[in-house]
Design a protein around this motif. Structure first.
Motif, PDB file in Angstrom:
ATOM      1  N   MET A 137      95.046  46.402  31.161  1.00  0.00           N
ATOM      2  CA  MET A 137      94.363  47.667  30.880  1.00  0.00           C
ATOM      3  C   MET A 137      92.925  47.900  31.312  1.00  0.00           C
ATOM      4  O   MET A 137      91.743  46.694  31.620  1.00  0.00           O
ATOM      5  N   SER A 138      92.849  48.687  32.428  1.00  0.00           N
ATOM      6  CA  SER A 138      91.198  48.395  32.680  1.00  0.00           C
ATOM      7  C   SER A 138      89.942  48.174  31.911  1.00  0.00           C
ATOM      8  O   SER A 138      90.326  49.061  30.348  1.00  0.00           O
ATOM      9  N   GLN A 139      88.766  47.990  31.901  1.00  0.00           N
ATOM     10  CA  GLN A 139      87.776  47.996  31.240  1.00  0.00           C
ATOM     11  C   GLN A 139      86.900  49.456  31.355  1.00  0.00           C
ATOM     12  O   GLN A 139      86.337  48.836  33.175  1.00  0.00           O
TER      13      GLN A 139
END
Length: 570
Positions: free
Chosen positions: A1-3
């Motif tokens: 999951m991208s930050q």
């Protein structure tokens, strides 16, 4: 999951207000107008463009740029701000004293409405045949309130004073034909009725109705609204100016919202006569209006732009050298990639459009090609720019390159087969494929098969039945191929079925003559020619395989094509 990036608390739209200077114009007429001819063009590359450079041009660079502008066809060129710097003054003198200004070209210079600067400006222009002296002062509300802290009457008086000084100083130089130009700087952020009031006051000084040439320039010094609002401002101004018919209305748009070209185009529809800008849009902040783009936009509509961009690559090279600025690969008309299609559907549509045009040259000579607004060759660009191959490309792109560069006109079913090969290679390399690489992939996939070799053969025709007799060698064995059919290919296939025991039949076939050098042989270094290409699709034991053969003989090309397809199945 991208930050997620952390939110910047300063990014607050509530700090801004809607544009407040749109005039009330409920009966605007410009939306129903069309541009039917080129405006008067004025290049400001050597002044507005130059002042925005990290390293301003020296005199030799300015001379090179000036010559380019002359060659392109500009008749009005703003060459600098001679009262602002010695190099600007010296460049002006160089042009005049060395007689470098053609008789049909008018020099333009900029000056603030201050007496000692105006004196210096006329001194720099002494001896010019015809010159535009461009005086300005800012009229916008933000400048009045926060920069000068003067009211409307005081700001208008600055304009009147500047106009008066220009008129008085020009009398000392009667041998020059003078044109006076005034800009209410930041016109786009000025109340339009007030801009009219100031320009009317300037006209009262210059009296253009008595023969003095006057230009009123309306700058979008900072682009602060949508182009339609700017067009409303221009139309309102033209309607309400007392002596509109006696002056030239000029526009000078900037690109802060990315709409400078659109604003100038709509402003021209709204009643303007003249356009100022720079080549490739160089200028303060996001730049000036790009004259090259606007001129080429006219060109695409069948309107003579009165500027010559037929060798646009040379123009770009000189501008880049003088400005020391790169050109974006997607810059309209001139960027490296603007005539390039990577998308498979785009490539296919381009290929089909060009093929159609070639077949209908006599009845349809207007340019109308999918995804290409102009013919690249019209501005000195080659067709090699049009289609480039990467993993996103489809069957049409590879087929286009093979056809244009090497003479192979792949039928649709071969295009589909080859597209899979090309996509796999592009994905493996994770980059664009070069034209030469595409030919190598094509050759390795179809033309360089070494599984089967056809030895001496004979083909005879008795009573309409064709007999093939010969040998086909594979690495493991030699097949005696003897077969009958209604033609050479069917007889050959019949013989292959008997010799190999495989179920083989032809599902598609095409051929054409080719008259180009195909490639250089890697071993001998000799270039080889082929007179014919044959494309064959075989069903072998229920599976479909494609092959291609080339040879001086159509029959030999056909037989090689069949073996090329058979090799895919072996």
């Amino acid at each position: 999951m991208s930050q997620r990036l952390p939110k910047n608390p300063a990014f607050d739209f509530r700090k801004y207000q809607p544009f407040a200077f749109a005039p009330k114009l409920n009966d605007r007429t410009w939306p129903d107008k069309q541009i039917t001819q080129a405006p008067i063009w004025a290049s400001v590359d050597l002044r507005d463009g130059n002042q925005a450079l990290i390293d301003p041009m020296n005199i030799e660079q300015k001379l090179k740029f000036f010559k380019l502008l002359i060659d392109i066809g500009f008749k009005e060129i703003e060459i600098g701000f001679p009262s602002a710097a010695q190099v600007e003054f010296d460049f002006t003198r160089r042009l005049i004293e060395d007689n470098l200004v053609p008789d049909d070209v008018t020099l333009q210079v900029l000056v603030q409405a201050r007496e000692h600067l105006i004196d210096r400006t006329f001194e720099a222009l002494q001896g010019a045949k015809r010159a535009i002296v461009h005086v300005y002062n800012s009229t916008s509300k933000v400048q009045r309130d926060k920069v000068y802290q003067l009211d409307k009457e005081q700001i208008k008086q600055i304009a009147i004073n500047g106009a008066t000084m220009l008129k008085d100083k020009a009398k000392n130089y009667p041998d020059t034909e003078w044109v006076f130009q005034y800009s209410p700087e930041s016109f786009s952020q000025t109340e339009t009725d007030y801009a009219v009031e100031v320009c009317d006051a300037v006209c009262e000084v210059w009296q253009p109705w008595l023969g003095q040439a006057v230009i009123l320039n309306l700058p979008a010094t900072v682009e602060a609204s949508t182009p339609n609002v700017y067009a409303d401002q221009v139309e309102y101004f033209c309607r309400h100016l007392k002596h509109r018919k006696d002056v030239i209305i000029s526009l000078h748009t900037h690109n802060d919202r990315g709409c400078a070209v659109a604003a100038s185009e709509l402003g021209l529809m709204a009643g303007a006569d003249r356009i100022e800008g720079t080549l490739l849009g160089n200028g303060e902040r996001t730049g000036n209006m790009d004259i090259l783009v606007m001129a080429m936009n006219l060109y695409t509509q069948g309107i003579d732009p009165k500027l010559d961009f037929s060798q646009v690559s040379e123009v770009v090279q000189i501008v880049s050298e003088c400005n020391n600025l790169p050109v974006h690969p997607r810059h309209p008309y001139v960027g490296e990639l603007v005539f390039t299609a990577f998308s498979g559907s785009h490539q296919d549509a381009i290929k089909k459009s060009l093929d159609y045009n070639e077949k209908h040259q006599e009845t349809d000579n207007h340019w109308d090609v999918a995804y290409l607004p102009i013919d690249p060759s019209h501005i000195g660009r080659g067709y090699q720019d049009v289609v480039r191959i990467n993993s996103q490309s489809g069957k049409g792109g590879a087929a286009y390159i093979l056809q244009r560069h090497y003479g192979f006109d792949l039928p649709r079913w071969t295009q589909i087969d080859f597209a899979r090969v090309v996509q796999a290679q592009a994905e493996t390399l994770a980059r664009e494929l070069k034209t030469e690489e595409l030919l190598d992939i094509f050759t390795n996939a179809y033309l360089s098969q070494d599984t089967f070799h056809l030895s001496d053969y004979t083909i005879s025709n008795r009573g309409g039945e064709v007999t093939f007799q010969g040998q086909v060698a594979s690495p493991e064995q030699v097949f005696e191929v003897i077969g009958q059919g209604n033609g050479a290919l069917s007889a050959f296939i019949d013989g292959l079925v008997k010799a190999t025991g495989r179920q083989i039949h032809v599902t598609n076939y095409a051929e054409h003559a080719i008259d180009r050098v195909m490639r250089t042989d890697n071993e001998t270094g000799n270039q080889t020619n082929a007179a014919a290409a044959a494309y064959i699709q075989l069903a072998v034991d229920g599976q479909i395989y494609s092959g291609i053969g080339t040879c001086n003989s159509t029959v030999s090309a056909m037989l090689k094509g069949a073996l090329s397809a058979l090799a895919q199945a072996w």
